[in-house]
Design a protein around this motif. Structure first.
Motif: not given
Length: 319
Positions: A27-39, A60-66, A81-88
């Protein structure tokens, strides 16, 4: 006999405990670690809502930025990986086509809007106001940092699809003989921008909204040709992406989503519901970015303070 019963009870208790631990981990949610500030800001707000009002667990999974790796993890549904925070979009159309429209393993919320433009400092806007001005060799020479005869422009970070997009644009506008891209991390570029603004030096760069540089500096976007049918034909995932793509008009306003693994609908239904209902206000996102990017506040503190003070908004996302 008593010993056998005790051993059996102990084994059963161990299995129950193990299964409970597995269920909790699932049930633990793994959030991506995208590099830009908004994400990063959005990721920490998501984490604060899940760990706070939803009384669940998110990391937030450190380094999961791709982005491609995050998307593949969401597709697997194994909790990697469960969440892509800022999908453009349309920048990440390949992810959308493969996992959202195709496999249907990834869900999303309603998007907020963003812009993507090429900028100069406003003190240069009288000399450079459109991409047509960049065709002047004398203008390009003003931006030539290394003396090789080409002006430099910041097209983005190495992992961004927008970095390729701007190289396609400069080729399509007939500018690649006079200009060359600088491909640098966002933080490195921001340091360059700060210096250029302080010293009133020429600098040409890609940027987007929302972001804090628009509040911190007086900058002006360059005019581009209006969009027409067929003006944008890009395939940034092909091996010969630069040759295979063309883009000779202004970028369409981006639609920016929170995407999530649909496996959460069974692994953690309240979180899946929250992520599908999360409605972001660009002005609020910009406030988060200002505090984190410009004012150097801890993203976790910014997120937790905002959630605590805006429970009416949060409740509309989770109820």
């Amino acid at each position: 006999m008593k010993l056998a019963r005790n051993l059996l009870f102990g084994t059963a208790f161990s299995l129950i405990a193990a299964n409970s631990a597995l269920a909790a981990d699932d049930a633990t949610v793994k959030i991506g670690d995208l590099t830009w500030t908004g994400a990063k800001a959005i990721g920490h707000v998501i984490q604060a809502v899940i760990n706070g009002p939803l009384d669940s667990e998110a990391v937030i999974v450190e380094g999961l930025s791709d982005g491609s790796i995050i998307a593949a993890g969401m597709d697997k549904g194994d909790g990697s990986a469960d969440v892509y925070t800022d999908l453009w979009m349309p920048n990440r159309a390949a992810i959308w086509d493969k996992y959202i429209d195709g496999a249907k393993t990834v869900g999303h919320n309603e998007p907020y809007k963003g812009t993507q433009k090429m900028y100069v400092p406003s003190f240069m806007a009288d000399k450079v106001s459109s991409v047509d001005d960049l065709k002047d060799p004398e203008i390009a020479a003003m931006f030539d940092k290394d003396g090789n005869g080409k002006g430099e422009y910041w097209s983005g970070d190495a992992g961004w699809k927008s970095t390729r997009m701007w190289q396609v644009k400069f080729k399509s506008y007939g500018l690649d003989e006079l200009w060359e891209p600088e491909i640098l991390p966002d933080a490195t570029f921001k340091a360059q921008l700060k210096t250029a603004m302080q010293r009133e030096q020429p600098i040409l760069f890609y940027y987007w909204t929302p972001e804090w540089v628009h509040a911190a500096y007086d900058i002006t976007p360059l005019d581009e040709p209006a969009r027409t049918e067929g003006c944008e034909n890009v395939n940034l995932d092909k091996e010969d992406w630069l040759e295979a793509s063309s883009f000779a008009c202004a970028s369409e306003d981006a639609s920016i989503y929170v995407a999530y693994s649909k496996s959460l609908e069974t692994r953690n239904p309240p979180v899946a519901k929250f992520l599908s209902q999360m409605a972001l206000d660009p002005a609020v996102v910009n406030e988060w970015i200002l505090k984190i990017g410009r004012d150097k506040m801890d993203p976790r503190d910014v997120a937790e303070d905002w959630v605590a003070n805006n429970m009416d908004v949060v409740n509309s996302w989770i109820e």
